[in-house]
Motif scaffolding. Structure first.
Motif, PDB file in Angstrom:
ATOM      1  N   LEU A 123       2.707  18.338  -0.075  1.00  9.62           N
ATOM      2  CA  LEU A 123       1.813  17.251   0.357  1.00  9.62           C
ATOM      3  C   LEU A 123       2.494  15.879   0.323  1.00  9.62           C
ATOM      4  CD1 LEU A 123      -1.462  18.339  -1.475  1.00  9.62           C
ATOM      5  CD2 LEU A 123      -0.994  18.452   0.982  1.00  9.62           C
ATOM      6  N   ALA A 124       3.689  15.821  -0.269  1.00  8.99           N
ATOM      7  CA  ALA A 124       4.377  14.527  -0.361  1.00  8.99           C
ATOM      8  C   ALA A 124       4.701  13.972   1.023  1.00  8.99           C
ATOM      9  CB  ALA A 124       5.656  14.660  -1.182  1.00  8.99           C
ATOM     10  N   ASP A 125       5.133  14.837   1.935  1.00  7.93           N
ATOM     11  CA  ASP A 125       5.503  14.341   3.266  1.00  7.93           C
ATOM     12  C   ASP A 125       4.324  13.738   4.025  1.00  7.93           C
ATOM     13  OD1 ASP A 125       8.132  14.854   2.858  1.00  7.93           O
ATOM     14  OD2 ASP A 125       8.282  16.549   4.247  1.00  7.93           O
ATOM     15  N   PRO A 126       3.135  14.388   4.054  1.00  7.35           N
ATOM     16  CA  PRO A 126       2.005  13.728   4.716  1.00  7.35           C
ATOM     17  C   PRO A 126       1.600  12.408   4.059  1.00  7.35           C
ATOM     18  CG  PRO A 126       1.542  16.061   4.424  1.00  7.35           C
ATOM     19  CD  PRO A 126       2.804  15.778   3.676  1.00  7.35           C
ATOM     20  N   ILE A 127       1.757  12.321   2.735  1.00 13.72           N
ATOM     21  CA  ILE A 127       1.431  11.063   2.055  1.00 13.72           C
ATOM     22  C   ILE A 127       2.399   9.964   2.462  1.00 13.72           C
ATOM     23  CG2 ILE A 127       1.437   9.922  -0.218  1.00 13.72           C
ATOM     24  CD1 ILE A 127       0.303  12.564  -1.363  1.00 13.72           C
ATOM     25  N   ARG A 128       3.650  10.326   2.602  1.00 13.31           N
ATOM     26  CA  ARG A 128       4.686   9.326   2.876  1.00 13.31           C
ATOM     27  C   ARG A 128       4.880   9.039   4.361  1.00 13.31           C
ATOM     28  NH1 ARG A 128       9.618  11.623  -0.846  1.00 13.31           N
ATOM     29  NH2 ARG A 128       9.589   9.984  -2.438  1.00 13.31           N
ATOM     30  N   TYR A 129       4.894  10.076   5.176  1.00 11.19           N
ATOM     31  CA  TYR A 129       5.493   9.956   6.508  1.00 11.19           C
ATOM     32  C   TYR A 129       4.529  10.105   7.671  1.00 11.19           C
ATOM     33  CZ  TYR A 129       9.646  10.616   3.631  1.00 11.19           C
ATOM     34  OH  TYR A 129      10.608  10.503   2.652  1.00 11.19           O
ATOM     35  N   SER A 130       3.237  10.102   7.430  1.00 11.47           N
ATOM     36  CA  SER A 130       2.314  10.091   8.565  1.00 11.47           C
ATOM     37  C   SER A 130       2.461   8.771   9.312  1.00 11.47           C
ATOM     38  CB  SER A 130       0.877  10.312   8.097  1.00 11.47           C
ATOM     39  OG  SER A 130       0.736  11.625   7.577  1.00 11.47           O
ATOM     40  N   LEU A 131       1.947   8.725  10.525  1.00 15.36           N
ATOM     41  CA  LEU A 131       2.260   7.624  11.434  1.00 15.36           C
ATOM     42  C   LEU A 131       1.877   6.252  10.884  1.00 15.36           C
ATOM     43  CD1 LEU A 131       3.305   6.717  14.196  1.00 15.36           C
ATOM     44  CD2 LEU A 131       0.986   7.066  15.096  1.00 15.36           C
ATOM     45  N   VAL A 132       0.650   6.108  10.414  1.00 12.55           N
ATOM     46  CA  VAL A 132       0.181   4.779  10.009  1.00 12.55           C
ATOM     47  C   VAL A 132       1.011   4.233   8.861  1.00 12.55           C
ATOM     48  CG1 VAL A 132      -1.756   3.455   9.079  1.00 12.55           C
ATOM     49  CG2 VAL A 132      -2.156   5.164  10.851  1.00 12.55           C
ATOM     50  N   GLN A 133       1.190   5.041   7.799  1.00  8.01           N
ATOM     51  CA  GLN A 133       1.934   4.521   6.662  1.00  8.01           C
ATOM     52  C   GLN A 133       3.403   4.296   6.983  1.00  8.01           C
ATOM     53  OE1 GLN A 133       0.053   7.322   6.744  1.00  8.01           O
ATOM     54  NE2 GLN A 133       0.645   8.776   5.149  1.00  8.01           N
ATOM     55  N   SER A 134       3.993   5.141   7.820  1.00  8.85           N
ATOM     56  CA  SER A 134       5.395   4.942   8.195  1.00  8.85           C
ATOM     57  C   SER A 134       5.579   3.643   8.968  1.00  8.85           C
ATOM     58  CB  SER A 134       5.897   6.118   9.039  1.00  8.85           C
ATOM     59  OG  SER A 134       5.891   7.307   8.290  1.00  8.85           O
ATOM     60  N   VAL A 135       4.667   3.382   9.912  1.00 15.89           N
ATOM     61  CA  VAL A 135       4.765   2.152  10.701  1.00 15.89           C
ATOM     62  C   VAL A 135       4.532   0.929   9.815  1.00 15.89           C
ATOM     63  CG1 VAL A 135       3.688   0.800  12.552  1.00 15.89           C
ATOM     64  CG2 VAL A 135       4.180   3.235  12.895  1.00 15.89           C
ATOM     65  N   PRO A 189       0.813  -1.230   0.000  1.00 12.46           N
ATOM     66  CA  PRO A 189       0.000   0.000   0.000  1.00 12.46           C
ATOM     67  C   PRO A 189       0.839   1.269   0.000  1.00 12.46           C
ATOM     68  CG  PRO A 189      -0.874  -1.583   1.568  1.00 12.46           C
ATOM     69  CD  PRO A 189       0.445  -2.119   1.118  1.00 12.46           C
ATOM     70  N   TYR A 190       1.966   1.235   0.719  1.00 12.69           N
ATOM     71  CA  TYR A 190       2.864   2.391   0.737  1.00 12.69           C
ATOM     72  C   TYR A 190       3.408   2.652  -0.664  1.00 12.69           C
ATOM     73  CZ  TYR A 190       6.578   5.543   2.272  1.00 12.69           C
ATOM     74  OH  TYR A 190       7.388   6.629   2.442  1.00 12.69           O
ATOM     75  N   TYR A 191       3.847   1.582  -1.319  1.00 12.26           N
ATOM     76  CA  TYR A 191       4.377   1.741  -2.668  1.00 12.26           C
ATOM     77  C   TYR A 191       3.299   2.230  -3.640  1.00 12.26           C
ATOM     78  CZ  TYR A 191       9.233   0.390  -2.481  1.00 12.26           C
ATOM     79  OH  TYR A 191      10.590   0.395  -2.254  1.00 12.26           O
ATOM     80  N   GLY A 192       2.062   1.812  -3.420  1.00 11.60           N
ATOM     81  CA  GLY A 192       0.981   2.304  -4.263  1.00 11.60           C
ATOM     82  C   GLY A 192       0.825   3.811  -4.142  1.00 11.60           C
ATOM     83  N   ALA A 193       0.841   4.315  -2.909  1.00  9.33           N
ATOM     84  CA  ALA A 193       0.741   5.763  -2.698  1.00  9.33           C
ATOM     85  C   ALA A 193       1.959   6.482  -3.268  1.00  9.33           C
ATOM     86  CB  ALA A 193       0.584   6.066  -1.213  1.00  9.33           C
ATOM     87  N   GLU A 194       3.128   5.911  -3.013  1.00 10.21           N
ATOM     88  CA  GLU A 194       4.373   6.485  -3.518  1.00 10.21           C
ATOM     89  C   GLU A 194       4.354   6.573  -5.047  1.00 10.21           C
ATOM     90  OE1 GLU A 194       8.762   7.283  -2.760  1.00 10.21           O
ATOM     91  OE2 GLU A 194       6.967   7.381  -1.534  1.00 10.21           O
ATOM     92  N   THR A 195       3.848   5.541  -5.663  1.00  4.45           N
ATOM     93  CA  THR A 195       3.852   5.463  -7.124  1.00  4.45           C
ATOM     94  C   THR A 195       2.820   6.395  -7.738  1.00  4.45           C
ATOM     95  OG1 THR A 195       4.495   3.146  -6.954  1.00  4.45           O
ATOM     96  CG2 THR A 195       3.663   3.885  -9.087  1.00  4.45           C
ATOM     97  N   PHE A 196       1.571   6.288  -7.297  1.00  9.51           N
ATOM     98  CA  PHE A 196       0.474   6.940  -8.010  1.00  9.51           C
ATOM     99  C   PHE A 196       0.077   8.282  -7.413  1.00  9.51           C
ATOM    100  CE2 PHE A 196      -0.085   2.275  -8.531  1.00  9.51           C
ATOM    101  CZ  PHE A 196       0.353   2.221  -9.848  1.00  9.51           C
ATOM    102  N   ALA A 197       0.038   8.396  -6.088  1.00 13.76           N
ATOM    103  CA  ALA A 197      -0.345   9.680  -5.478  1.00 13.76           C
ATOM    104  C   ALA A 197       0.726  10.740  -5.726  1.00 13.76           C
ATOM    105  CB  ALA A 197      -0.598   9.502  -3.983  1.00 13.76           C
TER     106      ALA A 197
END
Length: 197
Positions: free
Chosen positions: A107-119, A80-88
């Protein structure tokens, strides 16, 4: 099948850092990197590589094996992280470049580095590393490949040249594993099959 899967894993993870565009990922330079078709292609290579890695471990073990379970859970958490990284991020980049609005890249940082996706991402990569180490303990031919996935998370904090070298390490590990599996398969064939009798 396993030989081909190992080789596919190696090629995908070698191509990923080679094709990926690099920039400081802020402002217009970041927008152009995210907007590039190479961004989508490179990250798609990574996603395909993770799927093939899971299949490779699955074919070599039982569904209840530590290697299989941890690798598959890890792949499930990483994708799921890679999906966001790729398409978002690509969509952000395209919009920012088309409308001369590099501020969108913030907006890239909130997409990548918020708590849930980082964990999820970090835990997924750790579980994949655990799975590959468990796999390599049972199949020594996969030791170099396992080392590549143990180093997968740390390599994100290195310059592009090191990231490309890391991809090549995975490729070498995959080639070594494929060769060992191929030799083992040949040795297991009946003599009549080998001689064509």
């Amino acid at each position: 099948m396993r030989t081909a899967l190992f080789l596919f894993v190696g090629v995908m993870f070698a191509a990923y850092p080679m094709v990926r565009p690099y920039s400081d990922e802020v402002g217009i330079a970041g927008a152009n990197a995210f907007a590039s078709p190479s961004w989508v292609l490179a990250h798609t290579f990574a996603m395909l590589g993770f799927i093939a890695l899971g299949l490779t471990v699955l074919y070599a073990g039982r569904r209840s094996d530590l290697a299989v379970v941890t690798t598959w859970i890890g792949v499930g958490l990483v994708l799921p992280y890679y999906g966001a990284e790729t398409f978002a991020l690509h969509a952000l980049g395209v919009d920012a470049a088309a409308n001369s609005n590099p501020g969108l890249i913030d907006l890239a940082d909130p997409i990548r580095y918020s708590l849930v996706q980082s964990v999820m991402f970090g835990l997924g990569l750790v579980l994949i590393a655990v799975g590959l180490v468990a796999f390599a303990l049972r199949n020594r031919y996969a030791a170099v490949l396992a080392a590549g996935f143990v180093l997968f998370l740390p390599q994100f904090y290195t310059p592009p040249a090191v990231r490309i070298a890391h991809g090549l390490l995975i490729l070498v590990g995959a080639i070594l594993a494929a060769g060992a599996v191929s030799r083992r398969s040949d040795a297991d064939q009946p003599m009549s099959t080998i001689t064509g009798a």
